[in-house]
Design a protein around this motif. Structure first.
Motif, short mmCIF file in Angstrom:
data_model
loop_
_atom_site.label_atom_id
_atom_site.label_comp_id
_atom_site.label_asym_id
_atom_site.label_seq_id
_atom_site.Cartn_x
_atom_site.Cartn_y
_atom_site.Cartn_z
N TRP A 33 0.80 -1.31 0.11
CA TRP A 33 0.04 -0.19 -0.01
C TRP A 33 0.80 1.35 0.09
O TRP A 33 1.80 1.48 0.71
CB TRP A 33 -0.90 0.23 1.11
CG TRP A 33 -1.74 1.12 1.30
CD1 TRP A 33 -1.63 2.41 2.05
CD2 TRP A 33 -2.97 1.44 0.65
NE1 TRP A 33 -2.40 3.29 1.90
CE2 TRP A 33 -3.35 2.58 0.90
CE3 TRP A 33 -3.62 0.65 -0.51
CZ2 TRP A 33 -4.60 3.35 0.35
CZ3 TRP A 33 -4.83 1.19 -0.63
CH2 TRP A 33 -5.48 2.64 -0.26
N ARG A 34 0.56 2.24 -0.89
CA ARG A 34 1.28 3.59 -0.72
C ARG A 34 0.12 4.52 -0.58
O ARG A 34 -0.85 4.67 -1.31
CB ARG A 34 1.91 3.53 -2.26
CG ARG A 34 2.79 2.40 -2.59
CD ARG A 34 3.76 2.55 -3.95
NE ARG A 34 4.32 1.72 -4.65
CZ ARG A 34 5.13 0.96 -3.96
NH1 ARG A 34 5.76 0.88 -3.01
NH2 ARG A 34 5.81 -0.09 -4.90
N GLU A 35 0.67 5.48 0.18
CA GLU A 35 -0.19 6.51 0.66
C GLU A 35 0.02 7.69 -0.63
O GLU A 35 -1.14 8.25 -1.06
CB GLU A 35 0.45 7.33 1.90
CG GLU A 35 0.26 6.50 2.94
CD GLU A 35 -1.13 6.16 3.25
OE1 GLU A 35 -2.00 7.24 3.05
OE2 GLU A 35 -1.42 5.29 3.74
N GLU A 36 1.16 7.67 -1.34
CA GLU A 36 0.96 8.82 -2.45
C GLU A 36 1.00 7.72 -3.50
O GLU A 36 1.98 6.94 -3.84
CB GLU A 36 2.34 9.46 -2.38
CG GLU A 36 2.31 10.60 -1.16
CD GLU A 36 1.01 11.66 -1.63
OE1 GLU A 36 0.96 12.13 -2.70
OE2 GLU A 36 0.45 12.04 -0.43
N ALA A 37 0.31 8.05 -4.79
CA ALA A 37 0.29 7.18 -5.95
C ALA A 37 1.64 7.79 -6.80
O ALA A 37 1.98 8.90 -6.54
CB ALA A 37 -0.93 7.47 -6.75
#
Length: 132
Positions: free
Chosen positions: A3-7
């Motif tokens: 999971w990445r907070e910022e794409a």
């Protein structure tokens, strides 16, 4: 899954679109080429609801500077080919072909291992097990 907070973001150098409508893609395009509509070109269409193909014939010629898809792609390909000769030089095509199932080529390679005759692991004489 990570999971990445910022794409992740990237940059597209050039977006060229061939369309007759102002869609979300054309809004963000650098270049929009005017395309002919269904009424202005020879075309084929099919749907998932019917098991047949619809053939279209043009009712009118493409107006103004519009072009059919074929015309536009053909013009772009011709120009790319012209510039490629100058910028890319001559290239040699390499064609890789699989060993088809139950053919002499496949059967000549026990357990799917292709032996290299140049390294001396296979005979290079006719009628001996040797791949193409």
């Amino acid at each position: 899954m990570v999971w990445r907070e910022e794409a992740p973001e990237g940059k597209l150098d050039l977006l060229l679109t061939l369309d007759f409508r102002m869609t979300s893609t054309t809004v963000f395009s650098d270049v929009v080429l005017p395309a002919a509509t269904w009424y202005e070109k020879h075309d084929l269409s099919s749907t998932d609801m019917h098991p047949f193909v619809h053939a279209f014939n043009p009712a009118i010629s493409p107006p103004w500077q519009t072009r059919t898809d074929w015309d536009a792609f053909h013009t772009i390909a011709r120009e790319f080919s012209r510039q490629a000769a100058e910028h890319l030089g001559v290239r040699k095509d390499v064609v890789a072909a699989p060993l088809l199932h139950d053919t002499p080529d496949e059967l000549a390679n026990p357990h799917g291992r292709v032996r290299d005759w140049k390294a001396g692991s296979a005979s290079r004489f006719p009628a001996a097990p040797c791949p193409n």
